[in-house]
Design a protein around this motif. Structure first.
Motif, mmCIF file in Angstrom:
data_model
loop_
_atom_site.group_PDB
_atom_site.id
_atom_site.type_symbol
_atom_site.label_atom_id
_atom_site.label_comp_id
_atom_site.label_asym_id
_atom_site.label_seq_id
_atom_site.Cartn_x
_atom_site.Cartn_y
_atom_site.Cartn_z
ATOM 1 N N SER A 150 0.809 -1.219 0.000
ATOM 2 C CA SER A 150 0.000 0.000 0.000
ATOM 3 C C SER A 150 0.838 1.262 0.000
ATOM 4 C CB SER A 150 -0.912 0.041 1.228
ATOM 5 O OG SER A 150 -1.844 -0.988 1.188
ATOM 6 N N GLU A 151 0.305 2.270 -0.667
ATOM 7 C CA GLU A 151 0.919 3.592 -0.646
ATOM 8 C C GLU A 151 0.453 4.389 0.567
ATOM 9 O OE1 GLU A 151 -0.253 5.005 -4.479
ATOM 10 O OE2 GLU A 151 1.236 3.769 -5.500
ATOM 11 N N TYR A 152 -0.705 3.994 1.126
ATOM 12 C CA TYR A 152 -1.192 4.650 2.344
ATOM 13 C C TYR A 152 -2.017 3.668 3.161
ATOM 14 C CZ TYR A 152 -3.051 7.770 5.762
ATOM 15 O OH TYR A 152 -3.345 8.355 6.965
ATOM 16 N N ASP A 173 7.314 -0.038 2.694
ATOM 17 C CA ASP A 173 7.939 0.704 3.784
ATOM 18 C C ASP A 173 7.352 2.111 3.810
ATOM 19 O OD1 ASP A 173 9.559 1.224 5.893
ATOM 20 O OD2 ASP A 173 11.397 1.434 4.733
ATOM 21 N N SER A 174 6.021 2.161 3.850
ATOM 22 C CA SER A 174 5.359 3.462 3.812
ATOM 23 C C SER A 174 4.301 3.543 4.900
ATOM 24 C CB SER A 174 4.697 3.680 2.445
ATOM 25 O OG SER A 174 3.667 2.737 2.254
ATOM 26 N N THR A 175 3.943 4.703 5.204
ATOM 27 C CA THR A 175 2.917 5.036 6.195
ATOM 28 C C THR A 175 3.016 4.122 7.409
ATOM 29 O OG1 THR A 175 1.136 3.791 5.077
ATOM 30 C CG2 THR A 175 1.463 6.068 4.408
ATOM 31 N N SER A 176 1.921 3.500 7.836
ATOM 32 C CA SER A 176 1.940 2.748 9.089
ATOM 33 C C SER A 176 2.437 1.320 8.956
ATOM 34 C CB SER A 176 0.533 2.716 9.685
ATOM 35 O OG SER A 176 -0.306 1.919 8.869
ATOM 36 N N LEU A 177 2.577 0.794 7.751
ATOM 37 C CA LEU A 177 2.885 -0.634 7.600
ATOM 38 C C LEU A 177 4.208 -1.044 8.235
ATOM 39 C CD1 LEU A 177 1.526 -1.343 4.034
ATOM 40 C CD2 LEU A 177 0.537 -2.016 6.233
ATOM 41 N N SER A 178 5.239 -0.267 8.061
ATOM 42 C CA SER A 178 6.517 -0.621 8.675
ATOM 43 C C SER A 178 6.421 -0.522 10.193
ATOM 44 C CB SER A 178 7.651 0.225 8.126
ATOM 45 O OG SER A 178 7.406 1.592 8.366
#
Length: 187
Positions: A150-152, A173-178
């Motif tokens: 996801s991008e967000y 490795d974006s927003t909340s996923l990481s």
């Protein structure tokens, strides 16, 4: 959009405290609504522990018995399913996995199906929807890996659900996923 632009700012300004599901969402709220960061606390979402119950899992009726990668989410562009699909098309001769997509039909499904057709991988895409806890447990547990690029994301449940069932998760490795996956996911 009207709610987020007109109603939510009024509610947030009057609230004694605001709860966010991730540090990323907290930062977004503080920036977007110019909140005092001390008023926003983070409480991560909980998991459905029923997904871990191997003894009650059940294979979905339309689920073929073949190796597969898994995507759980929506067809919305921000979920970046197109990147996962294009990658599968590139390596289709090197991997035996299909792509199982667990998502409800939405306004982007038609565009996605057109892409799959153009890439010539319609036979490698399996659509599932409306699964029970027992069925989703099976789908997670038997996947080669979950992909969520996801991008967000405000939080991102699928990587945690995959990890709960001992399935590797590959996340962006974006927003909340990481933040949510931490060191347990490949990035």
């Amino acid at each position: 959009h009207t709610y987020y632009k007109k109603v939510l700012p009024l509610v947030i300004k009057r609230a004694a405290a605001v709860v966010a599901v991730s540090q990323h969402t907290r930062a977004d709220l503080v920036k977007r609504y110019t909140l005092d960061a001390a008023r926003v606390c983070v409480v991560h979402n909980g998991l459905n522990v029923n997904l871990a119950a191997r003894e009650t899992e059940r294979r979905p009726r339309d689920m073929p018995e073949e190796r597969y990668f898994l995507f759980v989410g929506t067809f919305a562009p921000r979920k970046n399913l197109v990147t996962v699909t294009r990658a599968l098309a590139r390596v289709r001769d090197e991997v035996s996995e299909s792509l199982v997509i667990v998502a409800y039909p939405d306004r982007w499904l038609g565009d996605y199906r057109n892409l799959v057709e153009q890439l010539g991988i319609s036979d490698r895409i399996i659509y599932l929807t409306g699964l029970t806890d027992q069925e989703i447990s099976y789908v997670y547990r038997h996947a080669t890996a979950l992909f969520l690029l996801s991008e967000y994301e405000g939080f991102g449940m699928p990587p945690l659900e995959a990890m709960l069932t001992a399935t590797p998760a590959v996340v962006s490795d974006s927003t909340s996923l990481s933040e949510i996956a931490g060191d347990a996911a490949l990035r």
